[in-house]
Scaffold this active site. Structure first.
Site, PDB file in Angstrom:
ATOM      1  N   CYS A 126       0.846  -1.195   0.000  1.00 22.30           N
ATOM      2  CA  CYS A 126       0.000   0.000   0.000  1.00 22.30           C
ATOM      3  C   CYS A 126       0.885   1.249   0.000  1.00 22.30           C
ATOM      4  O   CYS A 126       1.681   1.414  -0.901  1.00 22.30           O
ATOM      5  CB  CYS A 126      -0.971  -0.028   1.184  1.00 22.30           C
ATOM      6  SG  CYS A 126      -2.088  -1.446   1.159  1.00 22.30           S
ATOM      7  N   ASP A 181      -7.803  -0.448  -8.547  1.00 23.62           N
ATOM      8  CA  ASP A 181      -7.152   0.319  -7.485  1.00 23.62           C
ATOM      9  C   ASP A 181      -7.161   1.801  -7.865  1.00 23.62           C
ATOM     10  O   ASP A 181      -6.416   2.230  -8.745  1.00 23.62           O
ATOM     11  CB  ASP A 181      -5.719  -0.170  -7.282  1.00 23.62           C
ATOM     12  CG  ASP A 181      -5.081   0.396  -6.032  1.00 23.62           C
ATOM     13  OD1 ASP A 181      -5.606   1.388  -5.488  1.00 23.62           O
ATOM     14  OD2 ASP A 181      -4.055  -0.151  -5.588  1.00 23.62           O
ATOM     15  N   HIS A 213      -7.231  -3.477  -3.607  1.00 18.30           N
ATOM     16  CA  HIS A 213      -6.147  -2.826  -2.879  1.00 18.30           C
ATOM     17  C   HIS A 213      -6.067  -3.382  -1.454  1.00 18.30           C
ATOM     18  O   HIS A 213      -7.005  -3.235  -0.671  1.00 18.30           O
ATOM     19  CB  HIS A 213      -6.411  -1.314  -2.840  1.00 18.30           C
ATOM     20  CG  HIS A 213      -5.345  -0.533  -2.152  1.00 18.30           C
ATOM     21  ND1 HIS A 213      -4.229  -0.053  -2.814  1.00 18.30           N
ATOM     22  CD2 HIS A 213      -5.194  -0.162  -0.860  1.00 18.30           C
ATOM     23  CE1 HIS A 213      -3.458   0.605  -1.957  1.00 18.30           C
ATOM     24  NE2 HIS A 213      -4.022   0.548  -0.767  1.00 18.30           N
TER      25      HIS A 213
END
Length: 243
Positions: A126, A181, A213
């Site tokens: 992330c 995403d 995500h």
């Protein structure tokens, strides 16, 4: 084998976890794991254990140390609860790419102090994905492998977007992209690919179709076991070949 340490940086003291393989060989390579938005916690330590079991020393630093003491956030609810969302976004904004990049030298020193030898690898999840690529650019003589999984804003319009540093990267790069995403849309993927090609970087960008995500981290609401196992296979192959 995990133990907690403190790392002296230019801006203070960062807590971190060091995870070592149970059966250590004479030469062990180091890996810095750049956390996702929710902070160091058991889910990341378990992932670090998988990497360590393959013969690496893993460092999981707290990137939020400048914000003072805090408890790890619940990955399933942090952004749905208004109070934690506000706090979390504030900490994320305060932890800039430049600050994290500056910490990289101290992180590498901590790996060496823990017994890591030779070149190192960086991996991020992330928000940590961008940090990993930036670290590869800032420390090209040490970082020989860099991986991002569902990393966001890897090729944005921001001045500190990692794609702008592609020509400084000497590491082999792997980018695992969530199928859908908003933080890394197709136009960013194309921009990153072009920057890496133009910079002469040995790289792979792979689309994990159907993954959201956060799919690789076990305590995320969108965790996908099959996708996570695939990510471990790609990551460990990268570490074996590049280091």
């Amino acid at each position: 084998m995990k133990h907690d340490i403190e790392i002296k940086t230019a801006d203070g003291t960062a807590r971190a976890a060091v995870i070592k393989p149970e059966n250590r060989a004479a030469t062990v390579k180091g890996v810095v794991m750049y956390m996702d938005a929710f902070g160091p916690r058991q889910a990341l330590y378990d992932m670090g254990r998988r990497i360590a079991d393959a013969g690496h020393i893993v460092l999981v630093p707290d990137l939020y140390y400048r914000s003072g003491p805090y408890e790890p956030f619940n990955a399933k609810t942090a952004f749905s609860d208004e109070s934690t969302k506000t706090k979390l976004r504030s900490m994320m904004q305060a932890t800039t790419q430049e600050l994290t990049a500056r910490d990289g030298a101290a992180f590498i020193d901590a790996l060496e102090a823990a017994g890591a030898t030779g070149p190192i690898a960086v991996v991020g999840y992330c928000m940590g994905g961008a940090r990993a690529l930036t670290a590869a650019a800032r420390y090209p003589d040490r970082v020989k492998a860099a991986a991002s999984f569902h990393g966001g804003n890897l090729a944005s319009d921001a001045d500190d977007s990692p794609h702008r540093l592609a020509d400084k990267i000497k590491a082999r790069v792997y980018v695992g992209v969530a199928g859908v995403d908003n933080s890394f849309p197709p136009e960013q993927s194309g921009r990153l690919a072009e920057a890496l090609r133009s910079g002469g970087v040995d790289h792979t960008i792979e689309n994990y179709v159907g993954m959201a995500h956060g799919w690789a981290v076990p305590d995320h609401s969108v965790y996908n076991e099959q996708g996570s196992e695939r990510h471990f296979k790609r990551l460990l192959t990268l570490l074996e070949e590049a280091l």
